[in-house]
Scaffold this active site. Structure first.
Site, mmCIF file in Angstrom:
data_model
loop_
_atom_site.group_PDB
_atom_site.id
_atom_site.type_symbol
_atom_site.label_atom_id
_atom_site.label_comp_id
_atom_site.label_asym_id
_atom_site.label_seq_id
_atom_site.Cartn_x
_atom_site.Cartn_y
_atom_site.Cartn_z
ATOM 1 N N THR A 47 36.497 33.671 48.124
ATOM 2 C CA THR A 47 36.348 35.100 47.864
ATOM 3 C C THR A 47 36.770 35.411 46.440
ATOM 4 O OG1 THR A 47 38.598 35.853 48.390
ATOM 5 C CG2 THR A 47 37.088 35.513 50.229
ATOM 6 N N ASP A 48 36.393 36.583 45.957
ATOM 7 C CA ASP A 48 36.996 37.110 44.749
ATOM 8 C C ASP A 48 38.375 37.658 45.129
ATOM 9 O OD1 ASP A 48 37.404 37.949 42.139
ATOM 10 O OD2 ASP A 48 35.404 38.795 41.923
ATOM 11 N N TYR A 49 39.116 38.086 44.132
ATOM 12 C CA TYR A 49 40.516 38.490 44.285
ATOM 13 C C TYR A 49 40.685 39.568 45.353
ATOM 14 C CZ TYR A 49 45.211 38.780 42.121
ATOM 15 O OH TYR A 49 46.560 38.717 41.853
ATOM 16 N N THR A 50 41.351 39.256 46.424
ATOM 17 C CA THR A 50 41.658 40.152 47.560
ATOM 18 C C THR A 50 40.419 40.754 48.215
ATOM 19 O OG1 THR A 50 42.014 42.156 46.214
ATOM 20 C CG2 THR A 50 43.924 40.734 46.590
ATOM 21 N N ALA A 51 39.282 40.070 48.142
ATOM 22 C CA ALA A 51 38.035 40.668 48.638
ATOM 23 C C ALA A 51 38.039 40.864 50.151
ATOM 24 C CB ALA A 51 36.835 39.807 48.231
#
Length: 749
Positions: free
Chosen positions: A277-281
């Protein structure tokens, strides 16, 4: 015969290696608890740089418990060794960690921003910079980069256009392939290669209003035709990891979108690597409104997401989701296996510390060859947009004034996403001038601050930009600059954005120069012939400012050696050869503007009122895709075709003679465009299908040829089938997408 035997030997060797890997991971996973498998899916952030609102806590303890698969934002041999030792000495199964970081345009040697690199149109150079970045990053303890960003972007208000290759899927695909090759090399087990991560999957560059993290919505037809090709090209080139995007697709955030991650990426495209995932997605899916923590975790893992960056929702919720039957343990197993396979292929099980070497770090980081490569890249990235009366190159015998807040600047030269780069190591324009000509050769003045206090943009950016805070409010700067200009024959004004006006979380609706900079430029242009050296991370609205200056050189954010490269270019030691990969608009109201648009039923006709147009600006951009001038001139002859008809399965040759009609040696990027005149669905007015960089001496001519085959004529039809339809096609050759010569041929049944 020997070749066939060799191929068979390679095939057998690969089969044996694959079997050994499978057996190793089967054995390891048979010993793992469910919690340890889920732990491999966890990617917390520890270290020197944070790109989101959350910093992971208690990571060292989690590593000892086997609840961490990799670490984001930690590098340097010492820091990496410390965490890796915890994993391989304290955890029960001693599984090594992955170490990832945003190596976007270089690690500690900073190259031009990706939009600038794309402007080189030099695929070999782009691959070499990615290879250099991999060597440097891997020497600093890293084995995974969250790059390349391959999002097609047509809205310069979106700050992240700085990270990509621009508006065209064909060029974007070639660049994506080159960067994957550069990062990963041919053997991941070598200690100078790193995992590439294709991002952001998918369609992130089409966020509404150019606002970061915003909604994206489009038809499947447009996805396949215009936005998906660079992602697929990167996957086909062997990219081992893919990052999910923040936006939603068909009403479901990408991180929880099963059609995107499983049906398309894995089943249709055959991707076998890991999805992160992207950051905290995953956490952010709650804000999207598709469920609470347990629900979004269930959606993400079942969609095909393997690794949770920073949210730590998988660690928190997956054990109970598996126990309740909402997530099959086999799904967790599949995700865990893909992460372990990446570690195996990197050689981490054989040697967890293969990326930890102080000796290698000293040799590789900011080495002379990398700095020289950074200079080459900067030189080739610059785009000469305007050069009235040959104001450039400059004549060093004349009195020249260098004015502007970026003349002495270093911080902004390396741009955004330069995380590990030390801006203090950059060479400023003034330093480069004084190194080349001595300290008393030219006149200097600051002219204005980058952004004046009181500007809303200043209030927002100065909170995190110490250099902006240091700029005091001075009303005498403009007066001083005008007095300096009066003493000069030519004025060079260095203006543009700050590094944090583009990049992530840097969407900007007013893409023209800040008001105080524009005021300075117009005042100086009234005094003497003026050249604008522009630094930016996006196409800017130059419509008004462009009209008052004699020359414009777009230098983007050129990296550590930008100052040297700018000076060499201004004085003619290097002839600019860059070409735009995003159109420069006449105004923000024209956005999105791009060359490969479609016709309407009422195409532009200035003599008819009821046709598609603006009342106040042209339809076409100020500077189109592919545009870039040189200190010499090039002329194109008529397009020649080897045949007027192309049979299915056959090919024809299209060629054009290009001549250097000026007085200097120069490099031209010859561009090939095609148009399908009539289709079963509407087709773009032209599409890039090939390009070649050629260097010609004054008076020299060269015939540039391309083979055109049926594959180049294919497109996705209404049923999403990739087909070529018989009919008339146009061939265009030119130095940009607007100024072209054309010919016609027919694809016969």
């Amino acid at each position: 015969m020997k070749y066939i035997v060799f191929v068979l030997f390679l095939f057998a060797t690969c089969q044996l290696q694959a079997a050994e890997r499978t057996a190793f991971i089967d054995d390891l996973m048979s010993k793992m608890t469910l919690e340890e498998k889920i732990g491999q899916l966890n990617l917390p952030s520890v270290g020197f740089d944070v790109t989101g609102p959350i910093l992971s806590e208690g990571v060292e303890k989690k590593i000892e418990q086997g609840h961490v698969g990799g670490v984001f934002n930690t590098f340097t041999p010492n820091a990496v060794r410390k965490l890796q030792e915890l994993a391989v000495t304290k955890s029960r199964l001693k599984i090594p960690l992955l170490f990832g970081y945003d190596v976007i345009h270089g690690h500690k040697t900073i190259f031009p921003i990706p939009l600038g690199m794309a402007a080189t149109w030099d695929i070999d150079l782009i691959e070499r910079t990615a290879r250099a970045a991999a060597r440097e990053a891997s020497a600093d303890g890293l084995n995974w980069t969250f790059s390349p960003m391959v999002d097609i972007a047509r809205d310069p208000r979106w700050g992240r256009v700085a990270e990509g290759a621009g508006e065209d899927p064909f060029l974007g695909s070639r660049i994506a392939e080159a960067m994957v090759r550069g990062y990963q090399g041919t053997d991941l087990s070598k200690n100078d290669t790193i995992l590439a991560c294709v991002k952001h999957f998918a369609l992130y560059g089409a966020s509404e209003a150019g606002r970061d993290y915003n909604t994206t919505d489009m038809s499947r037809l447009r996805m396949y035709s215009e936005y998906l090709p660079p992602y697929k090209a990167a996957v086909d080139a062997g990219a081992r990891t893919v990052m999910t995007s923040f936006n939603e697709i068909d009403g479901m955030p990408a991180t929880g979108n099963r059609w995107l991650l499983t049906d398309l990426l894995r089943n249709e495209w055959g991707f076998t690597g890991l999805v992160v995932t992207d950051y905290t997605a995953i956490l952010e899916m709650v804000n999207h409104g598709v469920g609470d923590g347990p629900k979004v975790s269930e959606l993400a893992i079942n969609a095909g997401t393997d690794m949770d960056m920073v949210s730590e929702f998988f660690v928190k919720y997956l054990p109970e989701l598996v126990k309740s039957g909402k997530v099959d343990e086999k799904t967790v197993d599949a995700a865990c296996r893909r992460i372990l396979e990446a570690k195996y292929d990197l050689g981490l099980f054989e040697d967890p510390f293969r990326y930890v070497s102080e000796e290698r770090a000293k040799k590789e980081i900011r080495s002379a060859d990398k700095l020289e490569l950074a200079k080459e890249a900067a030189l080739k990235s610059f785009v000469l947009l305007k050069n009235d009366k040959n104001v450039l190159p400059l004549d060093a015998s004349k009195k020249i004034a260098f004015i502007g807040p970026l003349v002495d600047d270093k911080r902004n030269l390396i741009g955004s996403w330069s995380g590990a780069g030390d801006w203090k190591q950059a060479v400023s324009i003034r330093e480069a001038l004084e190194a080349k000509f001595g300290k008393d050769k030219f006149l200097f003045a600051k002219g204005c601050n980058l952004i004046e206090k009181g500007d809303p943009l200043y209030e927002r950016l100065s909170k995190a930009d110490d250099n902006l805070k240091k700029e005091g409010l001075r009303t005498d700067l403009l007066v001083e600059a005008i007095k300096t200009a009066e003493k000069a024959d030519v004025v060079v004004v260095v203006l543009g954005e700050t590094y944090d006006m583009s990049g992530e979380a840097a969407s900007y609706s007013h893409i023209e120069l800040p008001k105080n900079q524009s005021t300075l430029l117009r005042a100086l242009s009234k005094e003497k012939p003026t050249v604008l050296v522009l630094m930016s991370g996006r196409p800017q609205n130059l419509n008004i400012d462009n009209s008052v200056v004699a020359g414009v050189l777009e230098t983007w954010f050129g990296g550590h050696r930008a100052g040297d490269a700018i000076v060499e270019t201004l004085f003619g030691d290097s002839n600019p050869s860059g070409k735009l990969t995003m159109s420069f608009p006449h105004g923000a109201g024209q956005i999105p503007v791009y060359y490969n648009h479609k016709n309407t039923g009422r195409p532009l006709d200035e003599n008819q009122k009821y046709t598609t147009k603006f009342l106040d600006i042209p339809n076409e951009p100020l500077y189109p895709f592919g545009f870039g001038l040189s200190y010499t001139t090039f002329s194109y002859g008529d397009v020649k075709l080897s045949d007027s008809k192309l049979k299915r399965g056959d090919k024809l040759t299209a060629s054009v003679e290009v001549s250097n009609t000026g007085s200097r040696e120069g490099t031209e990027t010859v561009q090939l465009y095609l148009r399908d005149v009539v289709g079963s669905i509407t087709r773009p007015v032209k599409e890039l299908k090939g390009f070649q960089r050629i260097t010609l001496k004054p008076g020299e001519k060269k015939t540039v040829s391309f083979e055109i085959n049926e594959e180049m004529l294919k497109f996705y039809n209404a049923e999403l089938k990739f087909v070529a339809e018989p009919g008339i096609f146009k061939v265009f050759f030119g130095g940009n997408s607007r100024d072209v010569k054309e010919a016609t041929f027919e694809l016969t049944p």
